[in-house]
Design an enzyme around this catalytic site. Structure first.
Site, PDB file in Angstrom:
ATOM      1  N   GLU A 120       0.770  -1.183  -0.100  1.00 26.05           N
ATOM      2  CA  GLU A 120      -0.075   0.097   0.180  1.00 26.05           C
ATOM      3  C   GLU A 120       0.754   1.169  -0.036  1.00 26.05           C
ATOM      4  OE1 GLU A 120      -3.026  -0.142   2.877  1.00 26.05           O
ATOM      5  OE2 GLU A 120      -4.251  -1.660   1.740  1.00 26.05           O
ATOM      6  N   CYS A 178      10.832  16.400   2.804  1.00 27.25           N
ATOM      7  CA  CYS A 178      12.387  16.463   3.349  1.00 27.25           C
ATOM      8  C   CYS A 178      13.270  16.958   2.269  1.00 27.25           C
ATOM      9  CB  CYS A 178      12.739  14.987   3.680  1.00 27.25           C
ATOM     10  SG  CYS A 178      13.212  13.889   2.194  1.00 27.25           S
ATOM     11  N   GLU A 199      -6.471  -7.797  -0.425  1.00 27.27           N
ATOM     12  CA  GLU A 199      -6.589  -7.835   0.978  1.00 27.27           C
ATOM     13  C   GLU A 199      -8.444  -7.769   0.885  1.00 27.27           C
ATOM     14  OE1 GLU A 199      -4.858  -5.323   3.632  1.00 27.27           O
ATOM     15  OE2 GLU A 199      -2.678  -5.866   2.663  1.00 27.27           O
TER      16      GLU A 199
HETATM   17  C1  GAL Z   1      -4.359  -2.656   5.209  1.00 24.85           C
HETATM   18  C2  GAL Z   1      -2.938  -2.939   5.241  1.00 24.85           C
HETATM   19  C3  GAL Z   1      -2.644  -4.045   6.021  1.00 24.85           C
HETATM   20  C4  GAL Z   1      -3.418  -3.898   7.409  1.00 24.85           C
HETATM   21  C5  GAL Z   1      -4.994  -3.772   7.148  1.00 24.85           C
HETATM   22  C6  GAL Z   1      -6.015  -3.705   8.318  1.00 24.85           C
HETATM   23  O1  GAL Z   1      -4.494  -1.335   4.787  1.00 24.85           O
HETATM   24  O2  GAL Z   1      -2.368  -3.171   3.952  1.00 24.85           O
HETATM   25  O3  GAL Z   1      -1.368  -4.315   6.403  1.00 24.85           O
HETATM   26  O4  GAL Z   1      -2.941  -3.027   8.172  1.00 24.85           O
HETATM   27  O5  GAL Z   1      -4.982  -2.494   6.299  1.00 24.85           O
HETATM   28  O6  GAL Z   1      -7.188  -3.361   7.738  1.00 24.85           O
END
Ligand code: GAL
Length: 689
Positions: free
Chosen positions: A142, A153, A314
């Site tokens: 992400e 910076c 995800e």
């Molecule tokens: C996403 C991220 C994951 C985890 C997840 C939690 O944005 O890629 O690593 O943090 O959210 O919902």
């Protein structure tokens, strides 16, 4: 059409891994994504690589007939690296350093960090180059999450100056292009230009736009470094990156040029809270399942990104930890989301994460399994979704090959293109001119109108070939060049339909007002000009009147007073402002039939019924079939010879207009948060109530 899961073996005792992997296989999961935050475990101290644990996890995964997606671990540079090179840390606009202790703390323009990236990515890629279980790689994790695309910076200051010197021939050209005489903002040399750091009043909009482009380009460049290293080790691997929902600061199209597979991370009930329009509260149904159009538009964007295959990398597995509130998703919602993604073209949906974590920041985030290893609600849904999607895939007569070489359904074939690009997003965000003028919400108005009529949409960049579509909808073409205007004119000349939203053709590519009246180079095509514009607060009554039918329709936020070009007898005013104030009777929407196809210019931000009227009229002229208006929460999609009806509401519905025996999953009696899948592409025939 396959399911997978994100797994962190490094969070659990070694003895547990084989059981975990066996249970994943039992659940029908086919992909396991790993290692995106594991740099400190892979290289506990400089030069000491410990990759055996990952190899062992891969072995179990391979033994159970699954494939792995490995990630480069660069989203979390370890402490020893930060201590050695504190200059890799990001700096915020006000000078605050983003310190170690979380994630995404590195600067994309740090030469040191690029060297370190090269070292760890090459070591990993070489080590696993011949591993049969690794199907592909995700670069980093992400990019830009937590507001980290734009860093302020000194590394970025230098890189910005170089970027500007490459973009402009001379400093005079830059001063002229931006209009730097205003408030004495002229520069004598590229070296004088800083990132737009903290100032007393607002920044120069041209400088903001260029900084947004530069920062996004920096990520594109950084990603290319990683993609090239991975491909050099094994050219058969696919390379992907997991983008985010409704994300502003990174040009996903540009990053995707270097990817084989585009993926994104979908958290519907979180987005329904933190990415809805400011000031709106999510409905009870949205808190349980999210907003299908909010999620759907991201599916259609990432699927549309250069026509690459696409996955959900995800998928929300249950309750999450980061929105203001974390209600439990509705019963079956985790299954619904997988079907919804498949209907929008996803070839795989990977749930995040396998098991609720015992430690650190994400303890309050569900997994498919609870922290004690027993099954959670998401697990039950994931198993059902996996079985159903496999059955659909296996029964399909219209299949294709996915990025990992497996069979999948043929992709979505949309007739409507909705134009989206980041330059317009950034330009409008630099000068919204009304608190409620939010780019994505303007797109929502037009996108939602199409989806509510069962029409599939590709969300594409304006450089896309329009000829593939029967209708192009351009809700927010704020910046327009002459060449884009010519391409659009050719498209309409070819007999197709074009619908423009408000604030079209206002500025040039530097975010500077054009000298001619709006819509600038599109004036000939539209057949009208914008005489005045106004932004309006929500408490005013704002309506237009359809000239032929006398129906009143609401609009909001933005109004343009249009004026047909003198002598243009092909231009019809279709709507004018209602009421009795200064705008009353002035043209608000015009239609130009002067070419083979028709152009509609909508000078207001339409509310639902006006957007529906305009879109339906365009669909009719374009000959695109559409359904009755679908009830709230119901959305449909077709692909590979199947039609999905997804219910994002908690209410039961009845699906009519189809033959019940054609249901391959579910039935015409559709429960809350449920899905029915029919054989055939029948979206236009559906009547849901
Ligand atoms: C996403 C991220 C994951 C985890 C997840 C939690 O944005 O890629 O690593 O943090 O959210 O919902």
């Amino acid at each position: 059409m396959r399911t997978g899961v994100c797994y962190f073996p490094e969070h659990w005792p070694d003895e547990r891994w084989e059981t975990d992997v066996a249970q994943m296989a039992e659940a029908g999961l086919e992909y396991v994504r790993m290692a995106e935050f594991s740099w400190a475990v892979l290289e506990p101290e400089r030069g000491t690589y410990e990759f055996e644990w990952l190899e062992r996890a891969l072995e179990y995964i391979g033994d159970h007939g699954m494939q792995a997606v490995l990630c480069t671990p660069t989203a979390t540079p370890p402490k020893w690296l930060v201590d050695e090179h504190p200059d890799i840390l990001q700096v915020e606009r006000n000078g605050t350093v983003r310190d170690f202790g979380s994630r995404r703390h590195y600067c994309f323009n740090s030469a040191t960090y690029r060297e370190e990236t090269e070292r760890i990515v090459r070591a990993l890629a070489d080590r696993f180059a011949d591993h049969p279980t690794v199907a592909g790689w995700q670069t980093d994790n992400e990019y830009g999450c937590h507001g980290t695309v734009r860093c302020y910076c000194d590394n970025c200051a230098d890189a910005f100056r170089e970027w500007l010197a490459e973009t402009y021939e001379s400093i005079d050209e830059l001063n002229e292009a931006w209009g730097n005489t205003f408030w004495s903002q002229r520069y004598g040399d590229f070296d004088e230009i800083d990132p737009p750091r903290h100032t007393a009043a607002e920044h120069h909009p041209s400088r903001l736009l260029e900084y947004a482009r530069f920062a996004s380009d920096s990520v594109v460049d950084y990603n290319r470094l990683q993609a090239n290293l991975l491909r050099a080790a094994n050219e058969d691997w696919f390379v992907t990156h997991n983008f985010m929902g409704r994300f502003d600061s990174l040009d996903a199209y540009a990053v995707s040029e270097d990817l084989d597979l585009v993926s994104w991370d979908s958290y519907p009930t979180g987005f329904a809270q933190d990415r809805l329009e400011a000031g709106t509260d999510p409905t009870p149904d949205q808190l349980r399942a999210g907003d299908p159009d909010q999620v759907g538009m991201d599916h259609d964007l990432y699927r549309g990104a250069l026509g690459r295959p696409f996955w959900v990398m995800e998928q929300q597995p249950g309750d999450v930890n980061w929105p203001p509130h974390c209600p439990q998703p509705g019963e079956g919602a985790m299954r619904l989301w997988a079907h919804h993604a498949s209907a929008h073209g996803a070839d795989a949906v990977c749930y995040f994460r396998w098991r609720r974590c015992l430690e650190a920041q994400e303890q309050y985030h569900a997994g498919l399994r609870k922290q004690d290893g027993t099954v959670d609600r998401g697990y039950v849904d994931a198993v059902t979704a996996g079985e159903e999607l496999a059955a659909i895939r296996n029964g399909s007569a219209d299949s294709a090959t996915d990025v990992a070489g497996s069979e999948t359904l043929a992709p979505v074939d949309a007739s409507v293109a909705l134009l989206h690009d980041y330059d317009n997003l950034w330009a409008l965000s630099a000068q919204p001119h009304a608190p409620a003028f939010e780019y994505w919400n303007l797109l929502d108005a037009f996108y939602g109108a199409c989806r509510a009529r069962g029409v599939q949409v590709d969300v594409v960049h304006p450089t896309t070939d329009f000829e593939d579509y029967d209708l192009v909808v351009a809700p927010a073409l704020h910046l327009v060049t002459g060449s884009l205007a010519d391409r659009l004119a050719d498209y309409v000349e070819g007999g197709s339909e074009l619908l423009f939203g408000p604030r079209t053709g206002v500025k040039d590519q530097y975010n500077k007002l054009r000298p001619e009246l709006q819509p600038g180079p599109l004036t000939g095509l539209v057949g009208a000009r914008v005489d005045q514009h106004e932004s309006l607060p929500p408490h005013l009554e704002t309506t237009v009147l359809a000239v032929d039918g006398e129906v009143e329709r609401d609009f909001r936020t933005w109004a343009e007073w249009l004026e047909p070009e003198p002598g243009q007898d092909t231009v019809t005013v279709t709507h004018e402002y209602a009421g009795d104030d200064v705008a009353a009777g002035r043209p608000a929407v015009v239609r130009n039939e002067g070419r083979e196809g028709t152009v509609v210019y909508c000078g207001v931000w339409p509310e639902v019924t006006l957007a529906d009227d305009l879109v339906v009229a365009c669909l009719e002229r374009a000959g695109i079939r559409y359904s009755e208006r679908l009830p709230e929460g119901i959305r449909v999609g077709a692909r590979g010879g199947y039609t999905w009806v997804t219910n994002f509401s908690g209410d039961s519905m009845t699906i009519g207009g189809v033959d019940a025996v054609d249901a391959v999953i579910g039935s015409p009696d559709l429960g809350g948060f449920d899905v029915t899948v029919f054989e055939g592409d029948i979206v236009a025939d559906l009547e849901v109530s």
